[in-house]
Design a protein around this motif. Structure first.
Motif, PDB file in Angstrom:
ATOM      1  N   ASP A 187     -50.945  -8.918  -3.703  1.00 25.06           N
ATOM      2  CA  ASP A 187     -49.933  -7.879  -3.940  1.00 25.06           C
ATOM      3  C   ASP A 187     -50.087  -7.259  -5.333  1.00 25.06           C
ATOM      4  OD1 ASP A 187     -49.120 -10.309  -5.005  1.00 25.06           O
ATOM      5  OD2 ASP A 187     -46.988  -9.978  -4.663  1.00 25.06           O
ATOM      6  N   GLU A 188     -50.619  -8.036  -6.289  1.00 20.71           N
ATOM      7  CA  GLU A 188     -50.909  -7.472  -7.624  1.00 20.71           C
ATOM      8  C   GLU A 188     -51.990  -6.405  -7.492  1.00 20.71           C
ATOM      9  OE1 GLU A 188     -51.503  -9.916 -11.325  1.00 20.71           O
ATOM     10  OE2 GLU A 188     -51.695 -11.473  -9.814  1.00 20.71           O
ATOM     11  N   LEU A 189     -52.981  -6.752  -6.681  1.00 22.01           N
ATOM     12  CA  LEU A 189     -54.106  -5.849  -6.487  1.00 22.01           C
ATOM     13  C   LEU A 189     -53.637  -4.546  -5.829  1.00 22.01           C
ATOM     14  CD1 LEU A 189     -57.167  -5.657  -6.729  1.00 22.01           C
ATOM     15  CD2 LEU A 189     -57.342  -6.751  -4.485  1.00 22.01           C
ATOM     16  N   ASP A 190     -52.797  -4.675  -4.803  1.00 20.38           N
ATOM     17  CA  ASP A 190     -52.270  -3.476  -4.126  1.00 20.38           C
ATOM     18  C   ASP A 190     -51.521  -2.597  -5.120  1.00 20.38           C
ATOM     19  OD1 ASP A 190     -53.223  -4.518  -1.812  1.00 20.38           O
ATOM     20  OD2 ASP A 190     -51.278  -5.202  -1.040  1.00 20.38           O
ATOM     21  N   ALA A 191     -50.669  -3.251  -5.934  1.00 22.55           N
ATOM     22  CA  ALA A 191     -49.854  -2.479  -6.885  1.00 22.55           C
ATOM     23  C   ALA A 191     -50.766  -1.793  -7.902  1.00 22.55           C
ATOM     24  CB  ALA A 191     -48.859  -3.400  -7.586  1.00 22.55           C
ATOM     25  N   ALA A 192     -51.823  -2.497  -8.320  1.00 22.19           N
ATOM     26  CA  ALA A 192     -52.732  -1.922  -9.314  1.00 22.19           C
ATOM     27  C   ALA A 192     -53.439  -0.699  -8.735  1.00 22.19           C
ATOM     28  CB  ALA A 192     -53.745  -2.970  -9.760  1.00 22.19           C
ATOM     29  N   TRP A 193     -53.909  -0.817  -7.489  1.00 23.68           N
ATOM     30  CA  TRP A 193     -54.606   0.330  -6.877  1.00 23.68           C
ATOM     31  C   TRP A 193     -53.662   1.499  -6.639  1.00 23.68           C
ATOM     32  CZ3 TRP A 193     -59.281   1.390  -7.566  1.00 23.68           C
ATOM     33  CH2 TRP A 193     -60.299   0.426  -7.512  1.00 23.68           C
ATOM     34  N   SER A 194     -52.392   1.211  -6.314  1.00 21.98           N
ATOM     35  CA  SER A 194     -51.447   2.327  -6.066  1.00 21.98           C
ATOM     36  C   SER A 194     -51.308   3.204  -7.295  1.00 21.98           C
ATOM     37  CB  SER A 194     -50.043   1.813  -5.729  1.00 21.98           C
ATOM     38  OG  SER A 194     -50.109   0.951  -4.676  1.00 21.98           O
ATOM     39  N   LEU A 195     -51.443   2.608  -8.471  1.00 24.17           N
ATOM     40  CA  LEU A 195     -51.282   3.396  -9.698  1.00 24.17           C
ATOM     41  C   LEU A 195     -52.469   4.319  -9.947  1.00 24.17           C
ATOM     42  CD1 LEU A 195     -49.966   0.587 -12.070  1.00 24.17           C
ATOM     43  CD2 LEU A 195     -48.673   2.433 -10.989  1.00 24.17           C
ATOM     44  N   PHE A 196     -53.653   3.876  -9.543  1.00 20.88           N
ATOM     45  CA  PHE A 196     -54.868   4.615  -9.887  1.00 20.88           C
ATOM     46  C   PHE A 196     -55.438   5.469  -8.753  1.00 20.88           C
ATOM     47  CE2 PHE A 196     -54.691   1.662 -13.362  1.00 20.88           C
ATOM     48  CZ  PHE A 196     -55.257   2.346 -14.415  1.00 20.88           C
ATOM     49  N   THR A 197     -55.139   5.107  -7.498  1.00 22.58           N
ATOM     50  CA  THR A 197     -55.804   5.791  -6.386  1.00 22.58           C
ATOM     51  C   THR A 197     -55.545   7.304  -6.348  1.00 22.58           C
ATOM     52  OG1 THR A 197     -55.955   3.781  -5.110  1.00 22.58           O
ATOM     53  CG2 THR A 197     -56.046   5.820  -3.856  1.00 22.58           C
TER      54      THR A 197
END
Ligand SMILES: NC(=O)C1=CN([C@@H]2O[C@H](COP(=O)(O)OP(=O)(O)OC[C@H]3O[C@@H](n4cnc5c(N)ncnc54)[C@H](OP(=O)(O)O)[C@@H]3O)[C@@H](O)[C@H]2O)C=CC1
Ligand SMILES: O=C1O[C@H](COP(=O)(O)O)[C@@H](O)[C@H](O)[C@H]1O
Length: 584
Positions: A530-540
């Motif tokens: 879920d950390e990874l998902d949140a991180a990608w949501s910011l940059f995608t």
């Protein structure tokens, strides 16, 4: 027993008295091995020659030395010497063992752990890759990369060369090689047979380290989980970055991995989380009264996360061009540091408590906006007789590539603690220096009695806390001080905790800490899905926009301070980059 040891590592220096003799004092490197396995050079791991170390670094001067003879302390040290450990065994398989990372980092880190008695009594290391190698050829390659850490006093007292040589021989005897394809169940079945032979019917734990290009992750996980999982103990898989290249591909990777593994078997590594100064960030914050009360928008004006390298892609252009600096450094290393920096106090130091707080920070952040980002790419130039290549001169980089090798960005956390505080990130290759640091600029002193002494530029008078992650690890605080004398002249000085001056212990490599954590099942420094998902949501969204609009990077000369656009971005938020000040 396991809990106790983990706690000890978390508590760090306070319990260091309980470590073993060779953990103290000057740490020296013996190695690497060159021809055959008999010739060693003595040098410190930082490259300092033996005689460059001051005499007070010795054991006698070390206040912790007395604890080394304490048999009670000793008892607690050897995690794996508990009764019954002889009945279990650990098999570590390095998948992609012929590659750069395996040679440069993984085998040396495993040896360092073995040398310091952190690995269990029964363990083996298997290298797996397609390249045809014998066990002996693998050992020969690995032996060239191994180095020993030895206490200076021990060097005088005993024959450390011999000890180091013995340790290397013992370690290498436990290294084996299996050649095979990454997508062949038969090849993994064969690996399983070989592992079983060595495990000799003991309770067997298995750790797979995926040191391979990301397009091979799922094949390997499938084959390993179906054909080479442990039948009696745990099976864990360390996955190297990149974890996808956007939200979609990362989600797909997670789903695919989870077809074969449970989340708690997956250890997504971000080696910046294993760096000493990053680990120290929480200690500094949560164990000192003086920092935490200031840790908010009330006192902090801005936070800067800076990464720079003084070399280009050099041979990794093929990989890099598909990712670029935002994915390579910002979305993972710098964002992870930001989350640790900004999180609320976790309920405990348990992995889930810490990761819960990090996720909350990430989910409180605004996705990046194009107008808050500057991208750059290094261009070639010549200085005297030396030629510095452009990024696009790398033969593995496509002509006309727009991939950024530099980026600066302003990020915001929309929560009560950080509302309105700019978190500025800057990352670049082929810049003028190699450094990674966290800089915290505090607000101006209200109604400063001494403001006349600073002239009009009050920014020069604000306090700044710097955590220099590398090189020359340090924590320092810029303060204003009176210059001694009868007048009233103020001076900006540093309260400086320079690690090499304060600590004689060599700083372990990040991969050592993380490998040990994976062996112990400690997940705090690994990335949860879920950390990874949140991180990608910011940059995608930003990454898509950059690519869709084919935004051209601002060119900067190899070896320079990067594109000027980074200064305008900072200025937009009333910020001056701390690393560009005259004293920095
Ligand atoms: N190198 C570094 O400094 C860092 C690397 N990483 C990550 O770690 C992982 C490993 O990195 P690194 O060691 O540099 O990678 P390499 O490119 O050296 O690849 C590792 C091994 O994988 C095999 N391999 C490479 N390309 C292919 C291919 N196209 N098809 C099949 N097999 C292939 C090769 O072994 P063989 O041909 O023998 O099968 C190679 O020795 C990657 O995910 C990378 O992103 C992360 C941080 C830093
Ligand atoms: O993950 C990566 O990190 C390295 C920098 O790591 P460091 O520990 O040497 O600072 C970087 O060179 C590489 O591009 C990136 O993939």
């Amino acid at each position: 027993m396991k809990k106790k040891r983990t706690k000890k590592r978390l508590m760090g220096e306070a319990t260091e008295g309980a470590i073993r003799l060779k953990d103290l004092g000057l740490l020296l490197r013996i190695g690497p091995r060159k021809h055959g396995r008999k010739h060693f050079e003595l040098k410190s791991s930082n490259g300092h020659p033996l005689n460059a170390v001051s005499s007070h670094d010795g054991l006698a001067a070390n206040p912790l030395a007395k604890d080394h003879t304490d048999p009670k302390g000793k008892e607690e040290l050897f995690f794996f010497s508990e009764p019954g450990s002889g009945d279990s065994t650990l098999s570590i398989t390095v998948v992609g063992a012929s590659g750069d990372l395996a040679k440069k980092k993984i085998f040396p880190a495993l040896f360092a752990l073995y040398y310091e008695d952190f690995l269990p009594k029964n363990f083996i290391v298997y290298g797996h890759a397609r390249t045809k190698l014998t066990d002996e050829e693998l050992r020969d390659t690995v032996s060239r990369t191994l180095t020993c850490r030895i206490d200076k006093r021990v060097i005088r007292a005993t024959n450390c060369r011999e000890n180091c040589e013995n340790k290397m021989e013992e370690f290498l005897k436990r290294c084996f090689y299996h050649s095979g394809q990454y997508n062949s169940e038969e090849d993994f079945e064969e690996l399983d047979k070989k592992l079983k032979e060595k495990e000799a019917g003991k309770l067997a734990h298995r750790l797979f380290y995926l040191s391979i290009p990301p397009n091979l992750f799922v094949d390997v996980v499938k084959c390993a989980s179906l054909k080479a999982s442990s039948e009696s103990g745990w099976t864990r898989v360390i996955v190297e970055k990149p974890f996808g290249r956007d939200s979609e591909s990362s989600g797909e990777l997670t789903r695919s991995l989870k077809q074969y593994l449970a989340e708690d078997q997956i250890f997504r590594i971000d080696h910046y989380l294993g760096k000493e100064l990053v680990e120290n960030l929480s200690v500094l914050r949560f164990s000192n009264l003086v920092f935490e009360p200031l840790w908010s928008r009330n006192y902090i004006r801005n936070v800067q996360l800076i990464f720079s390298e003084d070399f280009g892609t050099e041979g990794r252009g093929g990989y890099f061009d598909n990712y670029g600096i935002i994915r390579d450094i910002m979305q993972n290393h710098l964002l992870q540091i930001l989350a640790l920096f900004a999180m609320e106090t976790p309920v405990s130091l348990d992995a889930e408590d810490v990761r819960n707080e990090k996720v909350k920070v990430l989910r409180s952040m605004r996705p990046l906006q194009l107008e808050d980002v500057v991208v750059g790419q290094y261009k070639g130039h010549s200085k005297g007789s030396k030629l510095y290549p452009a990024y696009t001169d790398d033969p593995t980089v496509p002509n006309g590539s727009l991939t950024p090798t530099f980026a600066a960005a302003a990020l915001f956390i929309d929560n009560a603690r950080w509302d309105g505080v700019p978190f500025l990130m800057k990352a670049g290759k082929a810049l003028h220096t190699r450094r990674a640091e966290i800089r915290v600029q505090f607000r101006h002193v209200p109604g400063n009695l001494y403001k006349r002494n600073f002239g009009t530029d009050l920014d020069k008078a604000t306090n700044e806390l710097v955590l220099r992650v590398q090189p020359d690890e340090a924590v320092y605080l810029k303060i204003n001080n009176k210059v001694p004398g009868l007048g009233m002249r103020l001076d900006r000085s540093d309260l400086n905790l320079l690690y090499r001056a304060r600590y004689t212990r060599e700083i372990p490599d990040a991969y050592e800490r993380l490998l040990l954590d994976a062996v112990e099942g400690e997940r705090r420094l690994f990335i949860r899905s879920d950390e990874l998902d949140a991180a990608w949501s910011l940059f995608t969204p930003l990454l898509k926009e950059l690519e869709d609009k084919k935004i051209g990077p601002e060119l900067y000369p190899y070896g320079s301070r990067g594109p000027v656009g980074a200064h305008y971005l900072a200025a937009k938020y009333n910020v001056r980059w701390g690393d560009l000040g005259s004293e920095d």
